[in-house]
Structure formats: C-alpha cells, structure tokens
Design an enzyme around this catalytic site. Structure first.
Site, mmCIF file in Angstrom:
data_model
loop_
_atom_site.group_PDB
_atom_site.id
_atom_site.type_symbol
_atom_site.label_atom_id
_atom_site.label_comp_id
_atom_site.label_asym_id
_atom_site.label_seq_id
_atom_site.Cartn_x
_atom_site.Cartn_y
_atom_site.Cartn_z
ATOM 1 N N PHE A 137 0.856 -1.188 0.000
ATOM 2 C CA PHE A 137 0.000 0.000 0.000
ATOM 3 C C PHE A 137 0.887 1.230 0.000
ATOM 4 O O PHE A 137 1.739 1.380 0.869
ATOM 5 C CB PHE A 137 -0.941 0.035 1.210
ATOM 6 C CG PHE A 137 -1.916 1.178 1.118
ATOM 7 C CD1 PHE A 137 -3.076 1.067 0.370
ATOM 8 C CD2 PHE A 137 -1.652 2.390 1.741
ATOM 9 C CE1 PHE A 137 -3.965 2.137 0.250
ATOM 10 C CE2 PHE A 137 -2.534 3.469 1.621
ATOM 11 C CZ PHE A 137 -3.689 3.333 0.878
ATOM 12 N N ASP A 222 9.236 2.553 1.895
ATOM 13 C CA ASP A 222 8.054 3.270 2.363
ATOM 14 C C ASP A 222 7.885 2.966 3.853
ATOM 15 O O ASP A 222 7.436 1.892 4.230
ATOM 16 C CB ASP A 222 6.825 2.821 1.555
ATOM 17 C CG ASP A 222 5.542 3.495 2.007
ATOM 18 O OD1 ASP A 222 5.515 4.056 3.117
ATOM 19 O OD2 ASP A 222 4.552 3.436 1.247
ATOM 20 N N LYS A 251 2.350 9.342 8.448
ATOM 21 C CA LYS A 251 1.558 8.890 9.606
ATOM 22 C C LYS A 251 2.043 9.410 10.977
ATOM 23 O O LYS A 251 1.591 10.450 11.408
ATOM 24 C CB LYS A 251 1.437 7.373 9.594
ATOM 25 C CG LYS A 251 0.527 6.900 8.448
ATOM 26 C CD LYS A 251 -0.050 5.522 8.668
ATOM 27 C CE LYS A 251 -1.208 5.234 7.738
ATOM 28 N NZ LYS A 251 -0.854 4.677 6.445
#
Ligand SMILES: *Cc1c(COP(=O)(O)O)cnc(C)c1O
Length: 397
Positions: A137, A222, A251
């Site tokens: 993702f 990532d 995040k």
C-alpha cells in the site's frame, strides 16, 4: 450535537467513500478516547498508526500551541528555522542527506516516484520502471495507487500511469526475474501494513539492496506506517541493516498533525533541480514544530525500545488467545507495536464486538486484525486490550 445529528449530516454531505463505524469521537487522552456520548475506548488503532504519543501529549500540545501563536504557515518561498532544523534532524537519524516535506504518505511517495524517475532517466531515457510488491500500500493518488499492488484500489481509475511492475513480496527469485536495466526503482514497505502485517524473511531486504545495486536501481523504502519507532527501531529497515536510497515517512511523524517526508541520498537528490517539485503546505512551521516535539518525546522516553518490549509482551498474550480460540485465530505476527492477528473469518464482527466492549482496532486485508497502538502504552493497557479481545472472541463463539 448528538451522534445521530453528526451521522445524518455526514450521510448527506460527505463524499460516500468511507465505511465508518457508528461512533463520533470527541476527545482523547493518552491511549484512551471518548465519544460524544461519553463512552470511553482504549484506542489500539491510534488514527491508523498516527498518534504515536497517544492523545493530548502535553509536550506536543504545548509545542503546537506555541508555534500556532508564533506562525502557522508562510510558504516555501521563505526559509524557516523549524523546517531547516527538522530536515537536519531527519537526515542525521536516517543517514540520508536530503529531505523534502509533504503533507501525507501518498504525497511523500509521489515525490519518491518522481525523483526515482528523474534519476533513472538521467542514466538512460527508458530507465523508468518501478517494481513494487503485491499486497503493498503506497497511497491514493494516481501514481501511488498504481504503485499499490492491490488491484481493487485501481479499478475504475484507468488509464493508470505506465511503467509499474509487481512481484510477490518476500520472493527474491521473482524480483530477480523482474529486474532489468529498465528498472529505475524497487519500492517496498520494510513491513507491509495495509496488506496484512507481513514481516519479510531476514535475508530479503539485504538481497533486494544487492539486486538494486546490480541494476543501478534505487531502493525506495516506504516507512509511512512502520517508521517512527513503531517496530522497535526508528525505521523498520534498520532491523535488517540495509540503507535505502529513498525513504518516505508520514503517519506518526507529526504525532497527529499532517506531515510527510521524503528522504534521499545526496547523489539521488541531485536529480531534482529548482522547480522540479514543490508544495504549498508541505513542511510549514506548525507541522515541523509538531514533528520536532514528537521526535523529542520518542527520544526522551525511548519509545522505540519500549515499543519492542511492549510488542513482545503483547504478541505473547495474543498467542495465549490463539491457544484459547484455535478455530478463530490463525496467526499472530508483527514486530514491536505493529501487530496483526489473522483470523479465520468474521474480522469485521470481531472489530464490532471489541468496539462494544470499549476497544478500537480495525481489520485490514479482509482478515487481519490490525493492532497499532500509541507507543506510550504500558502493560496494563496491553492487558486491558487482550481482555477486550478475549471477550469479543468469546461473543462470537
Ligand atoms: C497509510 C500509508 C500510505 C498513505 O498515506 P496517506 O497519508 O494516507 O496518504 C502510504 N504508505 C503506507 C505504507 C501507508 O501505510
């Protein structure tokens, strides 16, 4: 406002893209949140791995309030001390000399994709292919949802940007076969999050690093979900001793304030020239002050080490639950406080039962309960969540 009023307004006016739980949250403190009806929940989702310091951490609150009073935003046409010092801080922590700030994980990854393309094209005009993993993702922009190896995120948005290829995660032979002189980047999560909490074998990332070196491709890691100390190290790739060429963060970086970052090795970063990339909001003084405060607490309270210890304790307790409910729980896996519990079915029902019993978690990839609590949780909070899950699983038997 009552919850019903909030839900009715949302149903009428918000884009119908989210399947929300029927709860309206209003405040939080530490690992707990309260809804508009005063019900208290133990929050083991933490805004999806965002609220690493929990809610309303005094140092973060104070830093944001102080910065808001001084200056919230001013444009990247000017220098700010907050941004320059945060860039220097992340460079020192990552070993990657150059930093660019965005507002989200998708934007950080979009920048990484653009940088890798520019770097590759400088070598050869057809060195443009980006290899990513199935079940990865990377975000919701057109390029990052194309990088995301889950076709259901892509359907309906074709034509997708060209030049992406996919391989099974943790499968070196497949990656080796896919790589060629056309490969400009391999883009991976060091631990897959959204795809179901998948931790690679010990030799995987070092071997990926070697393959990238052999083909002159950049390794993009990532760290949007697995970074910021969650897995027991500041960056998850550090568990395997590899050094990526590009790292993305978001995040947890601002402790809840939106900020993303793209970190790059000097030589790779030199592929960008003035005007090649940009952002209005990215790295404004408010977001940078929040990230500084979050990193302060991470270091002061040694939260990565704490996350490692709590994660081990948590997974041991969850394996106890697995022994108690062998038909319901198929696997417990993860690293630090990035934990997945693969269930045999009824994932959404378990989430709902936990919520009724005062626990917030979610279910990803259809069958994996995702447990990504604030890094400040203590044994008592882990015990409380294990008791909630025990009761929730009991409800379904
Ligand atoms: C959440 C996530 C993203 C996307 O971040 P947004 O801030 O939602 O754009 C990208 N990569 C990973 C690994 C993520 O977990």
């Amino acid at each position: 406002m009552t919850k019903q009023e909030v839900m009715a307004l949302d149903a009428r006016h918000y884009l119908p893209v989210f399947t929300r739980y029927p709860v309206a949250l209003s405040r939080g403190e530490g690992p707990y949140v309260w809804d508009t009806e005063g019900k208290k929940y133990l929050d083991f989702l933490a805004g999806i791995a965002v609220n690493v310091l929990g809610h309303a951490h005094p140092h973060l609150v104070q830093a944001i309030a102080q910065q808001a009073g001084q200056m919230i935003h001013c444009s990247n046409l000017y220098y700010t001390e907050q941004q320059a010092t945060l860039a220097a801080r992340l460079a020192a922590l990552s070993g990657l000399e150059r930093v660019f700030f965005a507002n989200s994980g998708a934007e950080a990854n979009e920048g990484a994709i653009k940088l890798a393309r520019k770097f590759g094209k400088a070598v050869n005009t057809d060195k443009i292919e980006i290899i990513t993993a199935w079940e990865s993702f990377h975000g919701r922009t057109l390029a990052t949802l194309t990088a995301t190896g889950q076709p259901h995120y892509q359907h309906g948005y074709e034509p997708l940007p060209a030049g992406f290829a996919y391989v099974p995660y943790n499968d070196l032979a497949a990656l080796e076969q896919a790589m060629s002189p056309r490969t400009c980047a391999v883009m991976l999560e060091a631990i897959q999050g959204e795809g179901g909490i998948h931790v690679p074998d010990a030799g995987y990332l070092p071997a990926v690093r070697q393959l990238c070196d052999r083909y002159g491709a950049v390794l993009i890691c990532d760290e949007v979900q697995a970074g910021m100390g969650r897995t027991g190290k500041l960056f998850a790739f550090q568990h395997w001793g590899v050094q990526p060429d590009i790292v993305t963060m978001a995040k947890g970086l601002g402790g809840g304030v939106p900020i993303g970052a793209l970190l790059a090795r000097e030589q790779v970063a030199q592929a960008f020239h003035p005007g090649d990339h940009g952002t209005t909001f990215g790295g404004n003084p408010l977001a940078c002050a929040a990230a500084h405060a979050t990193l302060d607490v991470l270091a002061q309270e040694q939260l990565p080490q704490h996350a490692a210890a709590m994660g081990e304790y948590f997974m041991a307790q969850l394996r106890g639950l697995q022994a108690k409910y062998p038909a319901l729980i198929k696997a417990v896996r993860g690293k630090g406080l990035m934990v997945g519990v693969e269930v045999a079915g009824q994932g959404p029902d378990i989430v709902a039962a936990a919520m009724r019993r005062g626990g917030l978690i979610n279910c990803t990839a259809g069958k994996v309960l995702r447990l990504v609590p604030p890094l400040i949780v203590r044994r008592q909070h882990v015990d409380e969540m294990v008791a909630i899950l025990d009761a929730a699983l009991g409800d379904l038997c």
